[in-house]
Motif scaffolding. Structure first.
Motif, mmCIF file in Angstrom:
data_model
loop_
_atom_site.group_PDB
_atom_site.id
_atom_site.type_symbol
_atom_site.label_atom_id
_atom_site.label_comp_id
_atom_site.label_asym_id
_atom_site.label_seq_id
_atom_site.Cartn_x
_atom_site.Cartn_y
_atom_site.Cartn_z
ATOM 1 N N ILE A 138 0.964 -1.300 0.124
ATOM 2 C CA ILE A 138 -0.026 -0.035 0.046
ATOM 3 C C ILE A 138 1.150 1.282 0.081
ATOM 4 N N PRO A 139 0.455 2.210 -0.799
ATOM 5 C CA PRO A 139 1.114 3.568 -0.381
ATOM 6 C C PRO A 139 0.944 4.287 0.849
ATOM 7 N N THR A 140 2.115 5.114 1.401
ATOM 8 C CA THR A 140 1.678 5.791 2.665
ATOM 9 C C THR A 140 1.037 6.788 2.512
ATOM 10 N N GLY A 141 0.243 7.197 3.674
ATOM 11 C CA GLY A 141 -0.446 8.631 3.410
ATOM 12 C C GLY A 141 -1.683 8.667 2.786
ATOM 13 N N LYS A 142 -2.455 7.343 2.498
ATOM 14 C CA LYS A 142 -3.391 7.093 1.698
ATOM 15 C C LYS A 142 -4.357 6.235 2.422
ATOM 16 N N ARG A 143 -5.728 6.546 2.683
ATOM 17 C CA ARG A 143 -6.626 5.602 3.050
ATOM 18 C C ARG A 143 -6.890 4.478 2.101
ATOM 19 N N PRO A 183 6.657 4.370 5.899
ATOM 20 C CA PRO A 183 7.055 2.922 5.419
ATOM 21 C C PRO A 183 7.249 1.893 6.251
ATOM 22 N N GLY A 184 7.261 0.903 6.154
ATOM 23 C CA GLY A 184 7.505 -0.534 6.977
ATOM 24 C C GLY A 184 6.612 -1.420 6.607
ATOM 25 N N ARG A 185 7.145 -2.732 7.329
ATOM 26 C CA ARG A 185 6.410 -3.998 7.167
ATOM 27 C C ARG A 185 5.672 -4.151 8.458
ATOM 28 N N GLU A 204 1.561 -10.122 5.505
ATOM 29 C CA GLU A 204 2.378 -8.847 5.609
ATOM 30 C C GLU A 204 1.760 -7.611 4.907
ATOM 31 N N VAL A 205 1.592 -6.693 5.549
ATOM 32 C CA VAL A 205 1.162 -5.292 4.789
ATOM 33 C C VAL A 205 2.455 -4.419 4.677
ATOM 34 N N VAL A 206 2.990 -4.378 3.430
ATOM 35 C CA VAL A 206 4.054 -3.523 3.097
ATOM 36 C C VAL A 206 3.692 -2.061 2.758
ATOM 37 N N ALA A 207 4.083 -1.163 3.596
ATOM 38 C CA ALA A 207 3.948 0.185 3.227
ATOM 39 C C ALA A 207 5.070 0.976 2.537
#
Length: 320
Positions: A138-143, A183-185, A204-207
Protein backbone atom coordinates in the motif's frame (compact mmCIF):
# COMPACT_ATOMS: atom_id res chain seq x y z
CA UNK A 1 11.20 -18.97 11.79
CA UNK A 2 11.04 -16.09 14.19
CA UNK A 3 8.80 -13.65 12.36
CA UNK A 4 7.36 -10.22 13.11
CA UNK A 5 5.12 -9.76 16.09
CA UNK A 6 1.50 -8.67 16.37
CA UNK A 7 2.20 -5.41 18.18
CA UNK A 8 -1.22 -4.09 19.15
CA UNK A 9 0.07 -1.51 21.66
CA UNK A 10 1.63 0.80 19.07
CA UNK A 11 0.09 2.38 16.00
CA UNK A 12 1.51 3.25 12.61
CA UNK A 13 -1.65 4.45 10.92
CA UNK A 14 -4.66 6.70 11.33
CA UNK A 15 -7.13 3.93 12.12
CA UNK A 16 -4.99 2.20 14.72
CA UNK A 17 -4.09 5.54 16.31
CA UNK A 18 -7.73 5.95 17.35
CA UNK A 19 -7.76 2.57 19.12
CA UNK A 20 -4.36 2.19 20.76
CA UNK A 21 -4.84 4.94 23.44
CA UNK A 22 -8.16 3.34 24.41
CA UNK A 23 -6.38 -0.02 24.64
CA UNK A 24 -3.76 1.46 26.98
CA UNK A 25 -6.46 3.08 29.14
CA UNK A 26 -8.40 -0.18 29.44
CA UNK A 27 -5.22 -2.10 30.20
CA UNK A 28 -4.14 0.33 32.95
CA UNK A 29 -7.61 0.33 34.57
CA UNK A 30 -7.66 -3.47 34.50
CA UNK A 31 -4.23 -3.66 36.14
CA UNK A 32 -5.28 -1.20 38.87
CA UNK A 33 -8.45 -3.22 39.59
CA UNK A 34 -6.45 -6.45 39.79
CA UNK A 35 -3.98 -4.80 42.18
CA UNK A 36 -6.81 -3.54 44.44
CA UNK A 37 -8.38 -6.99 44.54
CA UNK A 38 -5.00 -8.55 45.30
CA UNK A 39 -4.40 -6.12 48.20
CA UNK A 40 -7.85 -6.83 49.69
CA UNK A 41 -7.29 -10.57 49.44
CA UNK A 42 -3.86 -10.20 51.01
CA UNK A 43 -5.39 -8.18 53.85
CA UNK A 44 -8.06 -10.83 54.41
CA UNK A 45 -5.47 -13.59 54.57
CA UNK A 46 -3.34 -11.64 57.04
CA UNK A 47 -6.40 -10.93 59.19
CA UNK A 48 -7.30 -14.61 59.26
CA UNK A 49 -3.77 -15.64 60.18
CA UNK A 50 -3.52 -13.01 62.94
CA UNK A 51 -6.90 -13.53 64.63
CA UNK A 52 -7.74 -17.07 63.62
CA UNK A 53 -10.46 -18.50 61.45
CA UNK A 54 -13.08 -17.98 64.20
CA UNK A 55 -13.01 -14.21 63.64
CA UNK A 56 -14.12 -14.61 60.03
CA UNK A 57 -16.74 -17.32 60.68
CA UNK A 58 -18.34 -15.98 63.85
CA UNK A 59 -22.07 -15.28 63.85
CA UNK A 60 -22.84 -11.61 63.26
CA UNK A 61 -26.21 -10.12 64.01
CA UNK A 62 -28.01 -8.38 61.14
CA UNK A 63 -28.22 -4.66 61.81
CA UNK A 64 -29.22 -1.66 59.72
CA UNK A 65 -26.58 0.96 59.19
CA UNK A 66 -22.95 0.24 59.75
CA UNK A 67 -20.14 0.61 57.23
CA UNK A 68 -20.98 -2.21 54.79
CA UNK A 69 -23.38 -0.25 52.60
CA UNK A 70 -20.99 2.66 52.42
CA UNK A 71 -18.29 0.43 50.94
CA UNK A 72 -20.72 -0.70 48.23
CA UNK A 73 -21.79 2.85 47.40
CA UNK A 74 -18.24 4.12 47.16
CA UNK A 75 -17.20 1.08 45.12
CA UNK A 76 -20.00 1.63 42.64
CA UNK A 77 -19.29 5.36 42.38
CA UNK A 78 -15.57 4.84 41.76
CA UNK A 79 -16.19 2.03 39.24
CA UNK A 80 -18.70 4.12 37.32
CA UNK A 81 -16.10 6.75 36.44
CA UNK A 82 -13.73 4.57 34.33
CA UNK A 83 -16.71 2.67 32.90
CA UNK A 84 -18.31 5.91 31.72
CA UNK A 85 -15.02 7.13 30.28
CA UNK A 86 -14.57 3.80 28.47
CA UNK A 87 -18.09 3.94 27.04
CA UNK A 88 -17.76 7.48 25.67
CA UNK A 89 -14.23 6.87 24.41
CA UNK A 90 -15.25 3.61 22.69
CA UNK A 91 -18.18 5.25 20.92
CA UNK A 92 -15.93 8.09 19.74
CA UNK A 93 -13.27 5.65 18.48
CA UNK A 94 -15.86 3.54 16.66
CA UNK A 95 -17.31 6.64 15.04
CA UNK A 96 -13.85 7.54 13.74
CA UNK A 97 -12.88 4.13 12.34
CA UNK A 98 -16.13 2.32 11.57
CA UNK A 99 -17.11 3.32 8.04
CA UNK A 100 -14.91 2.79 4.96
CA UNK A 101 -13.50 5.95 3.34
CA UNK A 102 -15.70 7.61 0.73
CA UNK A 103 -12.77 8.46 -1.52
CA UNK A 104 -10.08 5.84 -0.91
CA UNK A 105 -6.65 6.35 -2.39
CA UNK A 106 -6.54 2.66 -3.32
CA UNK A 107 -9.04 -0.22 -3.35
CA UNK A 108 -7.97 -3.85 -3.07
CA UNK A 109 -9.87 -7.11 -2.84
CA UNK A 110 -8.60 -9.61 -0.28
CA UNK A 111 -9.83 -13.20 -0.27
CA UNK A 112 -8.59 -15.49 2.51
CA UNK A 113 -8.38 -19.19 1.67
CA UNK A 114 -7.37 -22.19 3.72
CA UNK A 115 -4.59 -21.27 4.38
CA UNK A 116 -3.33 -18.25 2.42
CA UNK A 117 -4.37 -14.74 1.38
CA UNK A 118 -5.23 -13.73 -2.18
CA UNK A 119 -4.80 -10.03 -2.93
CA UNK A 120 -6.24 -8.54 -6.11
CA UNK A 121 -5.38 -5.07 -7.41
CA UNK A 122 -7.90 -3.59 -9.84
CA UNK A 123 -7.26 -1.19 -12.69
CA UNK A 124 -9.02 0.73 -15.47
CA UNK A 125 -8.33 -2.08 -17.97
CA UNK A 126 -7.72 -5.82 -17.79
CA UNK A 127 -4.02 -5.19 -18.43
CA UNK A 128 -3.81 -3.24 -15.16
CA UNK A 129 -5.30 -6.02 -13.00
CA UNK A 130 -3.05 -8.47 -11.18
CA UNK A 131 -3.09 -10.76 -8.15
CA UNK A 132 -0.51 -11.52 -5.53
CA UNK A 133 -0.48 -13.53 -2.34
CA UNK A 134 0.21 -13.03 1.37
CA UNK A 135 1.95 -9.66 0.89
CA UNK A 136 -0.15 -6.51 0.57
CA UNK A 137 1.58 -3.37 -0.70
CA UNK A 138 0.00 0.00 0.00
CA UNK A 139 1.16 3.63 -0.44
CA UNK A 140 1.79 5.66 2.69
CA UNK A 141 -0.43 8.62 3.49
CA UNK A 142 -3.50 7.20 1.73
CA UNK A 143 -6.61 5.46 3.01
CA UNK A 144 -6.85 2.01 1.46
CA UNK A 145 -10.25 0.35 1.13
CA UNK A 146 -10.05 -3.41 1.74
CA UNK A 147 -12.95 -5.46 0.40
CA UNK A 148 -12.99 -8.86 2.10
CA UNK A 149 -14.42 -11.89 0.31
CA UNK A 150 -14.98 -15.27 1.97
CA UNK A 151 -13.76 -18.19 -0.15
CA UNK A 152 -14.44 -21.25 2.01
CA UNK A 153 -14.93 -20.72 5.76
CA UNK A 154 -15.02 -17.65 8.02
CA UNK A 155 -11.66 -15.91 8.36
CA UNK A 156 -10.73 -12.62 10.03
CA UNK A 157 -8.42 -9.88 8.72
CA UNK A 158 -6.28 -8.12 11.35
CA UNK A 159 -3.26 -5.83 11.10
CA UNK A 160 -3.02 -4.49 14.67
CA UNK A 161 -0.66 -1.61 13.92
CA UNK A 162 -2.93 -0.41 11.11
CA UNK A 163 -6.51 -1.57 11.75
CA UNK A 164 -8.90 -3.61 13.84
CA UNK A 165 -10.40 -7.00 13.01
CA UNK A 166 -12.93 -7.59 10.24
CA UNK A 167 -14.39 -10.99 9.35
CA UNK A 168 -14.40 -12.41 5.84
CA UNK A 169 -17.62 -14.41 5.48
CA UNK A 170 -18.53 -16.63 2.50
CA UNK A 171 -21.40 -15.19 0.46
CA UNK A 172 -20.91 -11.55 1.37
CA UNK A 173 -18.42 -8.70 1.05
CA UNK A 174 -17.22 -6.92 4.20
CA UNK A 175 -15.33 -3.64 3.99
CA UNK A 176 -12.42 -2.49 6.09
CA UNK A 177 -9.71 0.11 5.60
CA UNK A 178 -6.10 0.63 6.52
CA UNK A 179 -3.69 3.55 6.39
CA UNK A 180 0.01 3.77 7.14
CA UNK A 181 1.77 6.95 8.23
CA UNK A 182 5.28 5.77 7.40
CA UNK A 183 6.99 3.08 5.30
CA UNK A 184 7.47 -0.28 6.94
CA UNK A 185 6.35 -3.90 7.14
CA UNK A 186 3.34 -4.64 9.35
CA UNK A 187 2.41 -8.15 10.37
CA UNK A 188 -1.15 -9.43 10.00
CA UNK A 189 -2.92 -12.58 11.07
CA UNK A 190 -6.16 -14.49 10.62
CA UNK A 191 -7.92 -14.23 13.99
CA UNK A 192 -10.94 -16.45 13.33
CA UNK A 193 -10.28 -20.18 13.81
CA UNK A 194 -10.49 -21.50 10.25
CA UNK A 195 -9.04 -24.99 10.43
CA UNK A 196 -5.96 -27.02 11.24
CA UNK A 197 -3.36 -24.51 10.01
CA UNK A 198 -5.13 -21.39 11.29
CA UNK A 199 -2.14 -20.41 13.46
CA UNK A 200 0.13 -20.36 10.38
CA UNK A 201 -2.11 -18.16 8.26
CA UNK A 202 -0.31 -14.84 8.39
CA UNK A 203 0.47 -12.04 5.95
CA UNK A 204 2.36 -8.76 5.75
CA UNK A 205 1.29 -5.28 4.79
CA UNK A 206 4.19 -3.42 3.18
CA UNK A 207 3.78 0.35 3.28
CA UNK A 208 5.81 2.03 0.54
CA UNK A 209 6.26 5.65 -0.34
CA UNK A 210 3.91 6.60 -3.22
CA UNK A 211 6.82 6.55 -5.68
CA UNK A 212 8.05 3.14 -4.46
CA UNK A 213 4.50 1.78 -4.58
CA UNK A 214 4.05 2.91 -8.19
CA UNK A 215 7.36 1.25 -9.07
CA UNK A 216 6.30 -1.98 -7.34
CA UNK A 217 2.95 -1.94 -9.12
CA UNK A 218 4.56 -1.52 -12.53
CA UNK A 219 6.85 -4.46 -11.77
CA UNK A 220 3.92 -6.64 -10.70
CA UNK A 221 2.15 -6.01 -14.02
CA UNK A 222 5.03 -7.60 -15.91
CA UNK A 223 4.84 -11.23 -17.00
CA UNK A 224 7.42 -13.76 -15.92
CA UNK A 225 10.66 -13.73 -17.93
CA UNK A 226 11.53 -16.82 -19.97
CA UNK A 227 14.00 -19.16 -18.22
CA UNK A 228 17.56 -18.49 -19.34
CA UNK A 229 19.43 -21.58 -18.10
CA UNK A 230 18.95 -25.28 -18.90
CA UNK A 231 18.07 -26.02 -15.27
CA UNK A 232 15.43 -23.27 -15.18
CA UNK A 233 14.03 -24.45 -18.53
CA UNK A 234 13.64 -27.98 -17.16
CA UNK A 235 12.15 -26.50 -14.01
CA UNK A 236 9.51 -24.68 -16.03
CA UNK A 237 8.52 -27.95 -17.69
CA UNK A 238 8.23 -29.69 -14.32
CA UNK A 239 6.31 -26.70 -12.92
CA UNK A 240 3.78 -26.67 -15.75
CA UNK A 241 3.29 -30.42 -15.39
CA UNK A 242 3.18 -30.69 -11.59
CA UNK A 243 2.14 -27.27 -10.26
CA UNK A 244 -0.01 -25.60 -12.92
CA UNK A 245 -3.16 -27.34 -11.67
CA UNK A 246 -3.15 -24.95 -8.68
CA UNK A 247 -0.81 -22.04 -9.43
CA UNK A 248 -0.53 -19.30 -12.03
CA UNK A 249 2.57 -17.73 -13.56
CA UNK A 250 1.62 -15.04 -16.05
CA UNK A 251 3.39 -15.55 -19.37
CA UNK A 252 3.36 -19.36 -19.10
CA UNK A 253 0.80 -22.14 -19.51
CA UNK A 254 0.21 -22.12 -15.72
CA UNK A 255 -3.06 -20.23 -15.28
CA UNK A 256 -4.90 -21.78 -12.32
CA UNK A 257 -6.11 -19.59 -9.47
CA UNK A 258 -6.77 -22.35 -6.95
CA UNK A 259 -3.48 -21.54 -5.19
CA UNK A 260 -1.33 -18.40 -4.94
CA UNK A 261 -0.16 -16.57 -8.06
CA UNK A 262 3.61 -17.10 -8.26
CA UNK A 263 4.50 -14.71 -11.10
CA UNK A 264 6.67 -12.58 -8.79
CA UNK A 265 7.30 -15.09 -6.01
CA UNK A 266 10.88 -13.99 -5.29
CA UNK A 267 9.82 -10.38 -4.69
CA UNK A 268 8.15 -11.54 -1.46
CA UNK A 269 9.97 -11.77 1.84
CA UNK A 270 7.88 -14.64 3.24
CA UNK A 271 6.45 -17.84 1.80
CA UNK A 272 3.89 -20.41 2.99
CA UNK A 273 1.65 -17.59 4.22
CA UNK A 274 4.21 -16.24 6.63
CA UNK A 275 5.47 -19.60 7.92
CA UNK A 276 8.94 -19.34 6.31
CA UNK A 277 11.37 -16.70 5.13
CA UNK A 278 11.89 -16.76 1.37
CA UNK A 279 15.31 -18.40 1.08
CA UNK A 280 16.46 -21.07 -1.36
CA UNK A 281 16.56 -23.75 1.34
CA UNK A 282 13.13 -22.91 2.73
CA UNK A 283 11.69 -22.69 -0.77
CA UNK A 284 13.05 -26.13 -1.69
CA UNK A 285 11.73 -27.64 1.54
CA UNK A 286 8.31 -26.08 1.06
CA UNK A 287 7.96 -27.18 -2.57
CA UNK A 288 9.04 -30.74 -1.86
CA UNK A 289 7.24 -31.42 1.43
CA UNK A 290 4.77 -28.71 2.50
CA UNK A 291 3.03 -31.13 4.87
CA UNK A 292 6.15 -31.15 7.06
CA UNK A 293 5.89 -27.39 7.49
CA UNK A 294 2.10 -27.06 7.64
CA UNK A 295 0.43 -30.44 8.27
CA UNK A 296 -3.11 -30.25 6.92
CA UNK A 297 -2.38 -27.55 4.33
CA UNK A 298 -4.09 -28.15 1.00
CA UNK A 299 -0.78 -28.29 -0.90
CA UNK A 300 0.35 -31.93 -1.20
CA UNK A 301 3.91 -33.22 -0.88
CA UNK A 302 5.48 -33.38 -4.37
CA UNK A 303 8.01 -36.19 -3.78
CA UNK A 304 10.39 -34.86 -6.42
CA UNK A 305 13.79 -36.34 -7.11
CA UNK A 306 16.80 -34.28 -6.11
CA UNK A 307 17.44 -33.19 -9.70
CA UNK A 308 13.79 -32.30 -10.29
CA UNK A 309 13.66 -30.27 -7.09
CA UNK A 310 16.82 -28.34 -7.97
CA UNK A 311 15.44 -27.57 -11.43
CA UNK A 312 12.07 -26.37 -10.10
CA UNK A 313 13.75 -24.14 -7.52
CA UNK A 314 16.11 -22.80 -10.21
CA UNK A 315 13.04 -21.77 -12.21
CA UNK A 316 11.18 -20.31 -9.24
CA UNK A 317 14.19 -18.15 -8.41
CA UNK A 318 13.74 -16.39 -11.77
CA UNK A 319 10.27 -15.16 -10.75
CA UNK A 320 11.25 -11.76 -9.38
Amino acid sequence: MKGPTLDYLTSSGERAAAVVPLTWFTLIVSIVVCCIIAVLLWGGVRRTRRYGVAVETRAVSVERGGDGLGWIKWGLAISAVPLAISLVWTMAALGHIAGPPRRPGLTIDVTPHQYWWEVRYSGPTAANIFSTANEIHIPTGKRVLVRLHGADVIHSFWVPQLSGKTDAIPGQVNSSWIAADRPGRYFGQCTEFCGLEHAKMAFEVVADTPAAFDQWRRAQLQTAPPPATPAAQRGLQYFQYRCALCHAVRGTLAASHYGPDLTHLMSRQLIASGALTNTRGNLAGWVDAPQRVKPGALMPDQKLTGQQLNDVVAYLETLK
